[in-house]
Design a protein around this motif. Structure first.
Motif, PDB file in Angstrom:
ATOM      1  N   UNK A  46      -6.448  20.358   0.430  1.00 61.56           N
ATOM      2  CA  UNK A  46      -7.209  19.317  -0.277  1.00 61.56           C
ATOM      3  C   UNK A  46      -6.344  18.087  -0.531  1.00 61.56           C
ATOM      4  N   UNK A  47      -5.057  18.295  -0.783  1.00 58.95           N
ATOM      5  CA  UNK A  47      -4.151  17.159  -0.966  1.00 58.95           C
ATOM      6  C   UNK A  47      -3.988  16.369   0.327  1.00 58.95           C
ATOM      7  N   UNK A  48      -3.915  17.074   1.458  1.00 60.61           N
ATOM      8  CA  UNK A  48      -3.861  16.381   2.737  1.00 60.61           C
ATOM      9  C   UNK A  48      -5.154  15.603   2.955  1.00 60.61           C
ATOM     10  N   UNK A  49      -6.297  16.218   2.627  1.00 62.99           N
ATOM     11  CA  UNK A  49      -7.577  15.529   2.758  1.00 62.99           C
ATOM     12  C   UNK A  49      -7.594  14.243   1.932  1.00 62.99           C
ATOM     13  N   UNK A  50      -7.129  14.330   0.694  1.00 64.19           N
ATOM     14  CA  UNK A  50      -7.124  13.151  -0.176  1.00 64.19           C
ATOM     15  C   UNK A  50      -6.263  12.040   0.422  1.00 64.19           C
ATOM     16  N   UNK A  51      -5.137  12.420   1.019  1.00 63.29           N
ATOM     17  CA  UNK A  51      -4.273  11.425   1.660  1.00 63.29           C
ATOM     18  C   UNK A  51      -4.984  10.780   2.842  1.00 63.29           C
ATOM     19  N   UNK A  52      -5.682  11.580   3.648  1.00 59.71           N
ATOM     20  CA  UNK A  52      -6.357  11.034   4.822  1.00 59.71           C
ATOM     21  C   UNK A  52      -7.549  10.172   4.438  1.00 59.71           C
ATOM     22  N   UNK A  53      -8.181  10.471   3.332  1.00 53.50           N
ATOM     23  CA  UNK A  53      -9.321   9.655   2.888  1.00 53.50           C
ATOM     24  C   UNK A  53      -8.911   8.213   2.607  1.00 53.50           C
ATOM     25  N   UNK A  54      -7.642   7.983   2.310  1.00 55.03           N
ATOM     26  CA  UNK A  54      -7.188   6.610   2.045  1.00 55.03           C
ATOM     27  C   UNK A  54      -7.138   5.779   3.314  1.00 55.03           C
ATOM     28  N   UNK A  55      -7.028   6.416   4.486  1.00 52.27           N
ATOM     29  CA  UNK A  55      -6.950   5.673   5.746  1.00 52.27           C
ATOM     30  C   UNK A  55      -8.184   5.895   6.618  1.00 52.27           C
ATOM     31  N   UNK A  56      -8.942   6.946   6.353  1.00 46.89           N
ATOM     32  CA  UNK A  56     -10.125   7.255   7.160  1.00 46.89           C
ATOM     33  C   UNK A  56     -11.192   7.839   6.249  1.00 46.89           C
ATOM     34  N   UNK A 115     -14.505   7.717   5.892  1.00 48.44           N
ATOM     35  CA  UNK A 115     -15.852   8.161   6.249  1.00 48.44           C
ATOM     36  C   UNK A 115     -15.842   9.480   7.028  1.00 48.44           C
ATOM     37  N   UNK A 116     -15.018   9.571   8.048  1.00 49.68           N
ATOM     38  CA  UNK A 116     -15.077  10.726   8.939  1.00 49.68           C
ATOM     39  C   UNK A 116     -13.706  11.311   9.265  1.00 49.68           C
ATOM     40  N   UNK A 117     -12.718  10.455   9.465  1.00 59.39           N
ATOM     41  CA  UNK A 117     -11.423  10.922   9.947  1.00 59.39           C
ATOM     42  C   UNK A 117     -10.722  11.908   9.041  1.00 59.39           C
ATOM     43  N   UNK A 118     -11.041  11.890   7.756  1.00 59.65           N
ATOM     44  CA  UNK A 118     -10.382  12.804   6.820  1.00 59.65           C
ATOM     45  C   UNK A 118     -10.650  14.269   7.151  1.00 59.65           C
ATOM     46  N   UNK A 119     -11.687  14.536   7.972  1.00 62.46           N
ATOM     47  CA  UNK A 119     -11.982  15.926   8.334  1.00 62.46           C
ATOM     48  C   UNK A 119     -10.848  16.561   9.129  1.00 62.46           C
ATOM     49  N   UNK A 120      -9.939  15.741   9.661  1.00 60.14           N
ATOM     50  CA  UNK A 120      -8.798  16.293  10.399  1.00 60.14           C
ATOM     51  C   UNK A 120      -7.980  17.249   9.534  1.00 60.14           C
ATOM     52  N   UNK A 121      -7.996  17.054   8.227  1.00 63.65           N
ATOM     53  CA  UNK A 121      -7.273  17.975   7.338  1.00 63.65           C
ATOM     54  C   UNK A 121      -7.773  19.399   7.519  1.00 63.65           C
ATOM     55  N   UNK A 122      -9.060  19.555   7.775  1.00 56.47           N
ATOM     56  CA  UNK A 122      -9.668  20.883   7.889  1.00 56.47           C
ATOM     57  C   UNK A 122      -9.682  21.387   9.320  1.00 56.47           C
ATOM     58  N   UNK A 123      -9.746  20.482  10.285  1.00 51.92           N
ATOM     59  CA  UNK A 123      -9.680  20.889  11.688  1.00 51.92           C
ATOM     60  C   UNK A 123      -8.387  21.647  11.951  1.00 51.92           C
ATOM     61  N   UNK A 124      -7.288  21.181  11.370  1.00 51.90           N
ATOM     62  CA  UNK A 124      -6.002  21.842  11.596  1.00 51.90           C
ATOM     63  C   UNK A 124      -5.837  23.066  10.712  1.00 51.90           C
ATOM     64  N   UNK A 125      -6.518  23.072   9.580  1.00 41.68           N
ATOM     65  CA  UNK A 125      -6.410  24.236   8.694  1.00 41.68           C
ATOM     66  C   UNK A 125      -7.080  25.462   9.312  1.00 41.68           C
ATOM     67  N   UNK A 126      -8.163  25.254  10.051  1.00 42.38           N
ATOM     68  CA  UNK A 126      -8.926  26.400  10.545  1.00 42.38           C
ATOM     69  C   UNK A 126      -8.086  27.331  11.420  1.00 42.38           C
ATOM     70  N   UNK A 127      -7.337  26.854  12.441  1.00 39.66           N
ATOM     71  CA  UNK A 127      -6.582  27.797  13.272  1.00 39.66           C
ATOM     72  C   UNK A 127      -5.268  28.258  12.662  1.00 39.66           C
ATOM     73  N   UNK A 128      -4.703  27.477  11.753  1.00 38.27           N
ATOM     74  CA  UNK A 128      -3.322  27.751  11.320  1.00 38.27           C
ATOM     75  C   UNK A 128      -3.200  28.405   9.947  1.00 38.27           C
ATOM     76  N   UNK A 129      -4.259  28.399   9.151  1.00 35.80           N
ATOM     77  CA  UNK A 129      -4.148  28.882   7.777  1.00 35.80           C
ATOM     78  C   UNK A 129      -3.633  30.318   7.730  1.00 35.80           C
ATOM     79  N   UNK A 130      -2.454  30.486   7.163  1.00 34.59           N
ATOM     80  CA  UNK A 130      -1.817  31.785   6.913  1.00 34.59           C
ATOM     81  C   UNK A 130      -1.576  32.596   8.186  1.00 34.59           C
ATOM     82  N   UNK A 131      -1.488  31.922   9.302  1.00 38.47           N
ATOM     83  CA  UNK A 131      -1.208  32.612  10.555  1.00 38.47           C
ATOM     84  C   UNK A 131       0.270  32.985  10.601  1.00 38.47           C
ATOM     85  N   UNK A 132       0.618  34.245  10.852  1.00 37.82           N
ATOM     86  CA  UNK A 132       2.031  34.615  10.978  1.00 37.82           C
ATOM     87  C   UNK A 132       2.708  33.818  12.097  1.00 37.82           C
TER      88      UNK A 132
END
Length: 467
Positions: free
Chosen positions: A354-364, A366-383
């Motif tokens: 969510x902190x990454x999302x908040x940072x991205x919302x300052x530069x994108x 409307x839509x670009x802030x979703x990149x925070x979650x695109x990268x979270x989906x495959x990598x979250x807690x992956x060994x």
């Protein structure tokens, strides 16, 4: 063409115990040790044994699979061009398709094209995972409970994949050493390399670790692995994603057939998102939330703009039926996320994302802030997350490299390619009209520049733009 570009985009590129784990000298031409056998579809196949862990040479070896498309004009042969088109994923099976081979017919006038499956994929001691990798089309998770549930599934998937000698050894540091082994096994004094999309990461690691082995490198649609600032790096992709939304709005303003023609598209977007945040929009027997609208905004391909404009117009009018179905993504190999997240680590806790999302919302915003979650989906807690993270590199001694990027690419934005080119001594950045995978997508000017560079070493003049 569509299948080729999807393969090249991937997300978002093989020793009889050859000596020299970290050596950088390539003055002498090594003796070839590879043998090739006809394996159908115009390919000649071979294999190479390498250590499973280049940091511990006493570990059990693995097998790397290679294939060759022989040069069609021996008189013009320039040796071997090692090629990897992205993913990261298997390459050899894709090159059995005539459409793939046709895209490189010109290069085969001069080069034997050699491709390889990166370690962990198919012919290269492929890793099999007992559980499927969890994927969520609505990857903008609405709350911590939804995120935690996905992250735990992802962790369980990763733990299941760990029962292999390659556990924790799929990052680009290991692959760069594989590339050096391949160069020696091919008997090439220098490594000439064609890397697209993710497989430009392998080139960056190789140029850093083995600068004396670099010949000519053509790097298309660069994944920048030299920026240690996650928010800066991801912010560049978020801004590119936002630019695509603005291009979509500009197209709609100029195209009479657009369902939103004559209206301010960005205002329509803002109003729809604000309304969905207050109360999800009904449609298709369900409702669609603001997070789902953001996740389902399918605008990367201009071919999809008309359909999305219609869906947006109807949702704004109160019927979100056309946004009510989760998109279906092209399937990718489950193993793909393991090397990706090893090279590009990502936080696995909800608050940090969510902190990454908040940072991205300052530069994108409307839509670009979703990149925070695109990268979270495959990598979250992956060994194995982050075994070889991005870092600044020393490219001293690397000969001039040609870096190419599409001006409208929001998968690997032009900023990434320019940043890398600025660090490579004597490198040239070539901007080209188009999106991702410029060479494969057929930009005639960029292809001609690539051919000239790979065969003669001649770089385009500074500030060249391929229209």
């Amino acid at each position: 063409m569509k299948k080729i570009r999807e393969f090249a985009a991937g997300g978002l590129c093989l020793l009889a115990m050859l000596s020299g784990v970290t050596g950088t000298s390539a003055a002498a031409t090594p003796k070839p040790v590879l043998s090739w056998q006809d394996c159908g579809d115009g390919l000649h196949c071979g294999s190479l044994a390498v250590p499973s862990d280049w940091a511990r040479l006493d570990q059990a070896p693995i097998t790397l699979g290679l294939a060759k498309l022989p040069a069609t004009n021996a008189a013009g042969d320039h040796g071997v061009l090692l090629m990897n088109l992205g993913g990261p994923q298997a390459q050899i099976s894709a090159f059995r398709q005539p459409a793939f081979q046709e895209r490189f017919a010109e290069l085969r006038q001069w080069f034997d094209i050699v491709i390889f499956d990166p370690r962990g994929f198919e012919a290269s001691s492929g890793v099999s995972c007992p559980l499927p990798a969890p994927a969520e089309a609505d990857y903008v998770f609405p709350d911590q409970a939804a995120f935690d549930a996905h992250a735990e599934r992802n962790a369980r998937f990763g733990r299941g994949c760990a029962a292999t000698p390659l556990a924790g050894k799929l990052d680009s540091w290991q692959v760069a050493h594989d590339l050096e082994a391949i160069r020696k096994a091919l008997g090439e004094r220098k490594l000439n390399y064609f890397g697209n999309s993710y497989c430009t990461v392998y080139a960056q690691a190789y140029a850093d670790l083995f600068p004396g082995g670099v010949g000519r490198m053509y790097l298309d649609s660069v994944m920048d692995h030299t920026n240690p600032s996650l928010r800066n790096w991801l912010g560049q992709r978020a801004r590119a994603n936002e630019r695509t939304l603005h291009r979509f709005a500009g197209w709609c303003a100029a195209e009479p057939s657009c369902a939103l023609h004559g209206r301010d598209v960005l205002t329509v977007w803002d109003e729809l998102i604000a309304r969905a945040e207050r109360q999800p929009i009904p449609g298709g027997g369900t409702t669609v939330s603001a997070e789902q609208i953001v996740a389902r905004a399918d605008i990367r391909s201009e071919r999809r703009w008309p359909a999305f404009a219609t869906a947006l117009a109807e949702a704004h009018a109160g019927d979100a039926t056309k946004l009510a179905t989760k998109p279906v993504f092209p399937p990718g190999p489950d193993v793909m996320r393991i090397p990706t997240c090893a090279d590009f680590p990502y936080p696995g806790d909800y608050r940090s994302v969510r902190e990454v999302e908040a940072s991205l919302r300052t530069v994108a915003p409307r839509l670009g802030w979703r990149q925070a979650w695109i990268w979270a989906m495959p990598c979250a807690r992956l060994p194995g997350n982050g075994t070889f993270p991005p870092h600044r590199r020393d490219f001293a001694g690397v000969p001039p490299v040609l870096v190419v990027g599409g001006v409208d690419d929001d998968n690997t934005p032009p900023e990434w390619g320019r940043h890398l080119a600025a660090q490579l001594p004597g490198a040239r950045y070539l901007a080209a009209a188009g999106d991702h995978a410029v060479y494969v997508d057929g930009n005639v000017c960029a292809r001609a520049r690539a051919h000239r560079y790979l065969t003669t070493g001649q770089l385009p003049p500074e500030n060249t733009v391929c229209a």
